[in-house]
Design an enzyme around this catalytic site. Sequence first.
Site, short mmCIF file in Angstrom:
data_model
loop_
_atom_site.label_atom_id
_atom_site.label_comp_id
_atom_site.label_asym_id
_atom_site.label_seq_id
_atom_site.Cartn_x
_atom_site.Cartn_y
_atom_site.Cartn_z
CB CYS B 173 -1.13 -0.12 1.10
SG CYS B 173 -2.25 -1.45 0.82
CG HIS B 306 -0.57 4.60 5.67
ND1 HIS B 306 -0.76 4.44 4.20
CD2 HIS B 306 -1.09 3.34 5.97
CE1 HIS B 306 -0.99 3.21 3.87
NE2 HIS B 306 -1.21 2.60 5.12
CD GLU B 317 -0.20 7.78 9.56
OE1 GLU B 317 -1.45 6.95 9.85
OE2 GLU B 317 -0.08 8.03 8.60
CE LYS B 338 -4.82 4.97 2.91
NZ LYS B 338 -3.73 5.90 3.22
CG HIS B 343 -6.22 1.58 2.34
ND1 HIS B 343 -5.45 2.02 1.04
CD2 HIS B 343 -5.39 1.03 3.29
CE1 HIS B 343 -4.05 1.77 1.44
NE2 HIS B 343 -4.30 1.15 2.54
CG PHE B 402 -0.18 -5.87 4.71
CD1 PHE B 402 -0.48 -5.07 5.85
CD2 PHE B 402 -0.92 -7.15 4.35
CE1 PHE B 402 -1.81 -5.40 6.41
CE2 PHE B 402 -2.01 -7.34 5.07
CZ PHE B 402 -2.60 -6.53 6.12
#
Lengths: 396, 415
Positions: B173, B306, B317, B338, B343, B402
């Site tokens: 991602c 993110h 984060e 997002k 996402h 990931f």
Amino acid sequence: MSAAIPAAAVTGVGVISPLGDRPGAVAEALWAGRTAFAPLPDAPGAAAAIPDFDATRYATIRGLRLYSRPTRMAISAVQLALTDAGLTGGAVPGEGLGTVTACTLGHIETLLEYDRSVATQGPMRGNPALMPLSLPSSPGAAVALSFGAKAFSMALAGATAGLDALGLGARMLAAGRARVCVVVGSFGLSPELALAASRAGWLAPAGDPRPFDRRRDGTALGEGAVAFVLERPADARARGAGLRAAMAGQASAFAPDAPATAAALERACAAALGEAGAPELGLVSAGASGSVEGDRAEAAALRAALGRSAGDVPVTAPRSCLGDSFDAGGLFQCLVALDAIRSARIPPIRGLEQPEPEGLRLVREPLEVRVAHALVTTTAPDGCCSAAVLSRIDEG
Amino acid sequence: MRRRVVVTGRGVVTAAGLEPEAFWRSLMAGTCLLRPLRGFALAGMEEFLVGSEVSLPPQDDPSTGSGQALPADIHSDPHRARCVQLALAAGRRAVRDAELPADPAFRRRTATVLGSTMAEERQISDLTDRLVARDPAAVDGTLLARADNHRLAALVARQHDLGGPTLVSTTACSSGNAALAMAYDLVADGAADAAVAGGADTFTRAVYTGFLRLNALSKSVCRPFDRRRDGITFGEGAGALVLEELEGARARGATILAEVAGYGVSNDAYHITAPEPSGDGFARAMRQALSTTGTGPEQVDYVSAHGTGTPYNDLCETRAMKMVFGAAAAAIPISSIKSMLGHTNGAASAIEAVACVQALLRQEVPPTANLTEPDPECDLDYVPGTGRPRRVGVCLNLSAGFGGFNVCLVLRRAP
């Protein structure tokens, strides 16, 4: 950059292949023109597989058995390369270690297995342990995790991704984003991929790839993985490591249509040679694999890129023995270049009896000649072309 | 001497809009586009199939595009080739927005760098179904070409006759940001004079079923940084930027929208799915982004998070922001779009890069939607609700994938 002050030196090599798991063993096999091709069980064509491949012989890594075959091969090759470079046992801290992985199809077998569990048992019953390993990113993630590489972990896809990865790794190193960078390319056979290659008409029906020969009618597949450890020469010298060669230049280009392939590869060669300081070449380690169109385009590109020296520079094609190994292919060719630089031996193109291209010095018998600089070239059916230059490093 | 790299074109293909300005107005208004899916089905999982869907207009039918012929499966089966279609649509918009010169010499020096988490995974689930059904023709001769995710970039390059380096990043991602970072290097180093770079992804069976089984799929809706956040909601889409070398862009009279100053990268090497809990991986990527671009922490005006809406990501984060910026972190707006688009996997950070360009152009920061109950542990300025005006000189675009792939892109106002 010139070979005198290269940005990246190769300080370790690891190989997993049907012809052996030591660079010397692979070189001996190519020198003797040995192959490991066997006919596919259910379709025309041949492939070279590694019998009884067992990654636990090479690496002790948690979760290794869950990883796909190509991922396990990649991890094994990286372990061998780090050992070869004398960089095991925490010799390089994780924050200083970066990885670049080229393993385009490395997730397919796991994805098929995971997806089968969903297709047969229902969407709520997928195997959660397999899912993360089903992603195209999983080989790169597994490589970085296995070796604690915290500086960076990049991953590329594509049939020329091996050479592209080598260039990317050298640039990341030159930019100071890691102290050590391991680049690995890997391709593992599976029944589906072999059948697909056969049905696509890529494979020579009789199982004998004949790069650059008039009678060529396709390639064979060959699995395997190759890893290189790259370091800045000053760092490598400071720790007393052996410098095998310099990664002196790399460039890629794209052909929007098939007739443009030769011109695109020529541009990639010119850019890579330019980056390397326009050295006098002693070898071309070509990607020719027996493909009717691909080999023709590569020959035309080499004639143009080599210019007046085209008739003098020996050209060999290791895929005559190793077959096409996708992301690993370009790095296998680099392995041949490294061995030629070290041992002054160039293996012949197996099966080449009626050379088609004119104006090139195709190597038909084992050749002993000193090599200071080697050009490595690859093309992909989708139009991607990549070239790299490896150069001898004279100590002192 | 490295060359300066600027943004001259934007391509955005999202549920929020297919043009940068419409996309931006939708984001600024805080419009959440997450709804039950109509174009993607999975029997037995209906209640979880929520996300943001793109509706592609007829002119994005690849058969009407310029450039070279494209593989037959893209024409004949739009469902299976959905990811490629999204990438092509974003690439075409970016090329048009940049008014990319048609001169063949220029196009030969233009790179194509894309990223994707799953790319055409639908091709593989289709194969699985045929294998399960024991279809003897399940494996056909086009499988290798279709399974090679490199074709995502190759087809965009082919459509616009681009002859520069053509690469595909597969760092899950963060693939879109990684593609932009690689494209930045190619242009900065002179390996190309321009690049079309970004990412694309669509809904896949593996991602929906897998994230559900990993307890990472929201049972309600994506609520980044909210106390009640319970996971990811997906979206599909694509984003692309045209990057060019500054002097060349000026010489041809291109509209310079922003500058890409550089990037930072790191890897967690912690777990195959979970991020390193302290936030160290994010923090190292941000610190490298600042140090390699000569940016002081006090210069950062906006961080595009993110912000996936999973309990652990958003906390990590937040911790990373505090590690890098200290007490000043509370004064830096950090939001996750997002919350509105879901996402979009490998497309996400590329779409977010387009949002950063818009923030720099419009001097506004976009909001985090669905954030109504603050989490005491997530105590920064996440711009809840709707966007707001703000002097924006430098943006950080943060992403993770990931396996611990972290990339942080630095964008700043056009020079």
